[in-house]
Design an enzyme around this catalytic site. Structure first.
Site, short mmCIF file in Angstrom:
data_model
loop_
_atom_site.label_atom_id
_atom_site.label_comp_id
_atom_site.label_asym_id
_atom_site.label_seq_id
_atom_site.Cartn_x
_atom_site.Cartn_y
_atom_site.Cartn_z
N ASP A 58 -7.91 -5.59 0.42
CA ASP A 58 -8.40 -6.44 -0.66
C ASP A 58 -7.96 -7.89 -0.55
O ASP A 58 -8.44 -8.74 -1.29
CB ASP A 58 -7.93 -5.87 -2.01
CG ASP A 58 -8.63 -4.56 -2.31
OD1 ASP A 58 -9.81 -4.46 -1.96
OD2 ASP A 58 -7.99 -3.65 -2.86
N HIS A 79 0.84 -1.19 0.00
CA HIS A 79 0.00 0.00 0.00
C HIS A 79 0.87 1.23 0.00
O HIS A 79 1.94 1.24 0.61
CB HIS A 79 -0.91 0.02 1.24
CG HIS A 79 -2.08 0.93 1.09
ND1 HIS A 79 -2.01 2.26 1.41
CD2 HIS A 79 -3.32 0.70 0.62
CE1 HIS A 79 -3.17 2.81 1.15
NE2 HIS A 79 -4.00 1.90 0.67
#
Ligand code: CMC
Length: 432
Positions: free
Chosen positions: A367, A309
């Site tokens: 996710d 991320h």
């Protein structure tokens, strides 16, 4: 807006020294205010990907990526996921405070009364191919709302902004569910206002006119939690897209459609779909090393989907909640030992011990587990990103509204470091 001047930074460029204000917010890194840099030095800043650029002031969502912390209006995502519910979170994001009982009832009433779509929109859906990706339909249908709801497109009218906001929060589940129904050739199911937001969405996705469908409360709670976890995430790519689109005074429906388009990409919201496809492709834990090796190979474009991320350099707090939700849902549907969950957990374990991932601080993101949950709930992979878009709509709207009412707001217009040809004379085609 509450920034304060904390000091100054001194910059010397081409022998000229200037002072730049350093501004501090309530928490998080201070910023160097470069708004006058070009006027004072004739230079731009250069920051592709905006890794060091704060593009706006905001008091909605805060992320501490090193600590793995996510706050909506100061409340931690873990606490909200446990104690709150999605519509209350919507209120919090849109209006800044948790509602009292009367405010909540009124807000719920407004949302509930706007869940239906203009009947003519059913014809609009029918213009798509049946095999269209739900995100393609979402981009089109949400953009088309501006053609159906003319009375809420004037961005300078506060009441119209409010009505457009409520309409989008209310209609998004209907829009997403109908994209799904259309793709499987089933009739559109109208919203039921006696159900809560999450249960109503599941009803519109999974019920058929010929038999009764009861929404399982554990499933509805899991869906509500998924929505809460995805509701906002600071200035990510799709939110920045919404802000940039809105900075030209475009109508709100067009702005949200732009956000949906951006979210679709596999580096952003499309990662949940890509992640489940990857876990399926891996299939069994013995094949994990092969995929880890590919993710580390710089000559292979493959990346471990659901990992890494831009902001989190620690475990994504949303992934933790999602992992718990995955366990609950898999237990409910009787596949707590599902091969996919086993592959996911083993992949996470191996990656978190591998120096490549450790050194780069690559952890599972939201996710990584959301696809497993949605799959167990009965959604096809193509719906995963559509559900993300539905959940993120409130965050996009909150950020858009904040931008519109910011007195410093101007059209977004980045500059560039030009590396092309200097001016040259046009050469006739016969002489090229
Ligand atoms: N697998 C393998 N290597 C990775 C991965 C990954 N998933 N993510 C980053 N890296 C490596 C990358 O190759 C680079 O290595 P090096 O320094 O040797 O060149 C380093 O880690 C830094 O990566 P980056 O691409 O500079 O980082 P970024 O901040 O630009 O990208 C990201 C962030 C999310 C796009 C990226 O981590 C990624 O592509 N992850 C997979 C897709 C994904 O799961 N996306 C969902 C994000 S969370 C939900 C959302 O916000 O939409």
């Amino acid at each position: 807006m509450t920034e304060t001047k904390q000091g100054t930074a001194t910059l010397t460029v081409d022998g000229k020294t200037i002072e730049l204000p350093v501004l501090g917010g309530s928490v998080g890194p201070a910023v160097i205010d470069v708004r006058k840099l070009y006027a004072q030095t004739g230079h731009f800043t250069f920051d592709p990907g905006f890794t060091s650029t704060a593009a706006c002031e905001s008091d909605i969502t805060y992320i501490d990526g090193d600590a793995g912390q996510l706050l909506y209006r100061g409340y931690s995502i873990d606490e909200l996921a446990e104690k709150s519910h999605f519509l209350e979170v919507c209120y919090l994001l849109l209006y800044g405070e948790l509602p009292d009982e009367a405010q909540m009832k009124e807000f719920e009433g407004h949302v509930t009364n706007h869940t239906m779509l203009h009947e003519q929109m059913t014809n609009f859906y029918r213009g798509f191919r049946r095999d269209a990706h739900p995100m393609a339909i979402m981009v089109g249908v949400v953009g088309a709302l501006a053609a159906f709801y003319h009375d809420s497109t004037d961005i300078n009218d506060e009441m119209q902004r409010e009505i457009a906001s409520i309409r989008m929060v209310a209609k998004m589940p209907t829009i997403a569910a109908w994209a799904y129904k259309y793709s499987i050739g089933q009739p559109f199911v109208y919203p039921r206002n006696d159900l809560d937001y999450a249960a109503n969405f599941m009803h519109m996705c999974f019920s058929v006119p010929c038999e009764e469908y009861k929404v399982d409360p554990i499933m509805a709670r899991a869906m509500d939690r998924i929505m809460t976890l995805h509701a906002d995430h600071e200035q990510n790519a799709s939110t920045s897209t919404v802000r940039l689109a809105g900075s030209s005074d475009a109508n709100p429906f067009a702005c949200i459609a732009a956000g949906i388009a951006c979210l679709w990409g596999p580096a952003h919201g499309g990662a949940n779909e890509a992640c489940l496809n990857m876990l399926r492709e891996i299939g069994t834990p013995d094949r994990i090393p092969e995929y880890i090796a590919r993710a580390k190979d710089k000559n292979d474009p493959f990346r471990l989907m659901g990992f890494g991320h831009r902001v989190y350099k620690n475990y994504d707090p949303r992934a933790k909640v999602m992992q718990e939700t995955a366990r609950e849902v898999l237990e409910l549907v009787g596949v707590e030992n599902s091969p996919i969950l086993q592959v996911a957990q083993e992949l996470e374990r191996i990656a978190l011990e591998d120096p490549y991932f450790v050194e780069r601080k690559l952890y599972p993101n939201v996710d990584f587990y959301s696809g497993i949950v949605l799959n167990a709930m009965g959604f096809p992979t193509s719906m995963f990103t559509a559900i993300f878009a539905m959940s993120r709509t409130v965050g996009w709207i909150g950020q858009w509204k904040e931008m519109i009412s910011d007195p410093n707001q101007r059209i977004g217009r980045p500059r560039q470091l030009y590396t092309g040809a200097n001016e040259r004379a046009y050469v006739d085609v016969a002489k090229r």
